[in-house]
Design a protein around this motif. Structure first.
Motif, PDB file in Angstrom:
ATOM      1  N   UNK A 189       7.748  47.544 -32.132  1.00 36.51           N
ATOM      2  CA  UNK A 189       7.408  46.434 -33.030  1.00 36.51           C
ATOM      3  C   UNK A 189       6.907  45.206 -32.270  1.00 36.51           C
ATOM      4  N   UNK A 190       6.354  44.273 -33.031  1.00 39.77           N
ATOM      5  CA  UNK A 190       5.922  42.968 -32.520  1.00 39.77           C
ATOM      6  C   UNK A 190       4.878  43.083 -31.405  1.00 39.77           C
ATOM      7  N   UNK A 191       4.057  44.156 -31.507  1.00 43.48           N
ATOM      8  CA  UNK A 191       2.943  44.338 -30.561  1.00 43.48           C
ATOM      9  C   UNK A 191       3.391  44.229 -29.110  1.00 43.48           C
ATOM     10  N   UNK A 192       4.501  44.881 -28.806  1.00 48.44           N
ATOM     11  CA  UNK A 192       5.049  44.806 -27.446  1.00 48.44           C
ATOM     12  C   UNK A 192       4.017  45.225 -26.405  1.00 48.44           C
ATOM     13  N   UNK A 193       3.388  46.396 -26.629  1.00 49.42           N
ATOM     14  CA  UNK A 193       2.428  46.900 -25.641  1.00 49.42           C
ATOM     15  C   UNK A 193       1.260  45.937 -25.452  1.00 49.42           C
ATOM     16  N   UNK A 194       0.823  45.304 -26.541  1.00 48.68           N
ATOM     17  CA  UNK A 194      -0.307  44.367 -26.459  1.00 48.68           C
ATOM     18  C   UNK A 194       0.049  43.100 -25.686  1.00 48.68           C
TER      19      UNK A 194
END
Length: 328
Positions: A189-194
């Motif tokens: 969640x919460x665009x961790x990878x980005x």
């Protein structure tokens, strides 16, 4: 009675795994098999005041240990030693796993078989080929335990982002060694990878793929990942027992399986890749594999990882299958 057998119970993984499983009320009889020291380990564990009975079985007592087993967990094998090539290691462990699979076919053909012995990408096909030879193969009952990759991914991600609880389960697909391990960090969640730079993403992915090397280096040649693997193996085994013994639903773990275990959800993937075996999220059912969750949409970065993993997996799988063909 729910008899669980650990093959290789006196080893570095087998002993802590046996200790963890001794604590479960889902197991009425824990049978420990190894070529050395199993009776001693069993005597020690038998003093623990939980419900399960513990028995130890030595080198000539494999059939006795396996007779009528509900679940067989296989951490047996040898660690890589100085001067030993990977091919040497494969031949030794492949022979051990083959002989144990023969024992399963003779004594408990309906058992759930959980494989820890490395290289899992090849040893699981060995087990399946042996069971096929005896006409007792059920793809829903044979698993390669790749849970340690998930455990590592969860821990390593939480170290980078304390907002993510270390118990958060991260989907890891592919296989169970090096480049075949593909963590799907884009699913967090919460665009961790980005939020990570390319260098950070590369470093984190590499650490998940090669976490075992980190342990070997820290132990300075005195061993490999045994305690964390025992934890992961126990987690997987207990989840499977909850589903198959109590009927609990909704239990999901990553597992390296034969894709025939759920042809409906894997047919398209198998046709696209040509793979028979792959690690995906599996929801357990009363008969082992309840369903294999379809591969989620992956990022461009993760697709590139898959493009490298798939050819390596094909080689690993062929090596395991051909070992049985050659040694038959």
């Amino acid at each position: 009675m729910h008899l669980v057998v650990i093959c290789g119970a006196a080893g570095g993984i087998g002993q802590p795994l046996s200790l963890l499983l001794k604590q479960s009320d889902l197991i009425s009889h824990l049978a420990l098999f190894d070529v050395v020291n199993a009776p001693g380990v069993a005597a020690d564990l038998s003093h623990i005041n939980t419900k399960s009975k513990v028995t130890g079985h030595g080198k000539e007592q494999m059939d006795e240990a396996l007779k009528g087993a509900h679940t067989v967990v296989i951490p047996a094998g040898v660690p890589r030693k100085p001067g030993m090539t990977r091919d040497d290691l494969f031949k030794i462990n492949a022979g051990i796993v083959r002989d144990l699979a023969e024992g399963v076919a003779r004594n408990c053909p309906n058992a759930f078989v959980l494989v820890i012995s490395n290289p899992v990408n090849s040893t699981v096909p060995i087990v399946c080929q042996v069971l096929k030879k005896h006409d007792v193969f059920n793809p829903s009952k044979v698993f390669g335990i790749s849970t340690l990759d998930v455990v590592r991914a969860s821990r390593f991600v939480s170290e980078i982002s304390p907002a993510i609880d270390p118990s958060t389960r991260i989907t890891v697909i592919g296989g169970h060694s090096g480049v075949t391990i593909v963590p799907l960090l884009s699913q967090l969640p919460n665009s961790f990878a980005d939020s990570l730079s390319r260098d950070q993403l590369d470093a984190l992915t590499h650490r998940i793929q090669y976490g075992g090397d980190e342990v070997v280096k820290a132990k300075d040649g005195a061993g490999s990942a045994t305690l964390s693997m025992a934890y992961a193996g126990a987690r997987f085994t207990l989840s499977l027992l909850q589903a198959t013994v109590t009927g609990k639903t909704g239990l999901i773990e990553s597992a390296y399986v034969h894709l025939d275990a759920d042809k409906k959800n894997t047919a398209a993937f198998r046709e696209k890749t040509g793979l028979e075996y792959f690690a995906l999220d599996v929801e357990f059912g009363k008969n082992g594999v309840g369903r294999i969750l379809e591969l989620p949409r992956v990022s461009i970065y993760e697709q590139a990882l898959l493009d490298v993993a798939i050819p390596e997996l094909k080689t690993n799988i062929a090596k395991g299958a051909s070992f049985i063909t050659v040694s038959a």
